[in-house]
Design a protein around this motif. Structure first.
Motif, PDB file in Angstrom:
ATOM      1  N   GLN A 104       0.715  -1.227  -0.010  1.00 18.20           N
ATOM      2  CA  GLN A 104      -0.062   0.017  -0.067  1.00 18.20           C
ATOM      3  C   GLN A 104       0.950   1.161   0.164  1.00 18.20           C
ATOM      4  O   GLN A 104       0.755   2.320  -0.798  1.00 18.20           O
ATOM      5  N   SER A 108       0.998   4.146  -3.137  1.00 17.37           N
ATOM      6  CA  SER A 108       0.769   5.311  -2.603  1.00 17.37           C
ATOM      7  C   SER A 108       2.043   6.149  -3.307  1.00 17.37           C
ATOM      8  O   SER A 108       1.609   7.282  -3.988  1.00 17.37           O
ATOM      9  N   ASN A 111       1.594   6.197  -7.087  1.00 14.41           N
ATOM     10  CA  ASN A 111       0.587   7.251  -7.448  1.00 14.41           C
ATOM     11  C   ASN A 111       0.855   8.677  -7.593  1.00 14.41           C
ATOM     12  O   ASN A 111       0.461   9.347  -8.409  1.00 14.41           O
ATOM     13  N   HIS A 112       1.386   8.803  -6.531  1.00 10.69           N
ATOM     14  CA  HIS A 112       1.833  10.195  -6.387  1.00 10.69           C
ATOM     15  C   HIS A 112       2.830  10.772  -7.511  1.00 10.69           C
ATOM     16  O   HIS A 112       2.762  12.023  -7.990  1.00 10.69           O
TER      17      HIS A 112
END
Length: 120
Positions: A104, A108, A111-112
């Motif tokens: 996760q 994250s 995705n950033h």
């Protein structure tokens, strides 16, 4: 209704496992006691298939074959080993949860970075 019976080919089709893997699982004690026809061909039961699918589930979580064999041995000893089996599964669950947390975090960060590239 008669319980389903599977040939080696049927089990391979259901699980995606190779002949070599199935033979190894038998020799390693992960899949003991496979019935044989008079001609020596393996005959797998629904119980065998269900067990193999659980083995594949455990393997997909990274559980080592040694621990799966231990779980199988405990299973064969009966209800007196329920707590020991539960402890093995709880330990694996903890490992999965830690791995999920790590994934996760990585997701994250990825995705950033994607959002950053989209903003350019």
């Amino acid at each position: 209704m008669k319980a389903p019976v599977y040939s080696l080919g049927g089990i391979k089709s259901e699980t995606g496992l190779s002949d070599d893997t199935l033979r190894y699982y038998e020799k390693a004690g992960i899949l003991p006691g496979i019935a044989r026809l008079p001609n020596g061909h393996r005959q797998y039961s629904q119980h065998d298939l269900d067990w193999l699918q659980f083995v594949l589930c455990l393997r997909s979580t990274g559980m080592p074959l040694k621990e799966i064999r231990t779980y199988r041995e405990l299973m064969e000893k009966g209800d007196s080993t329920v707590m020991e089996r539960k402890v093995l599964l709880l330990s694996q669950k903890e490992k999965i949860l830690c791995e999920l947390e790590t994934l996760q975090g990585a997701l994250s960060r990825i995705n950033h970075k994607i959002e950053y590239y989209d903003s350019l």
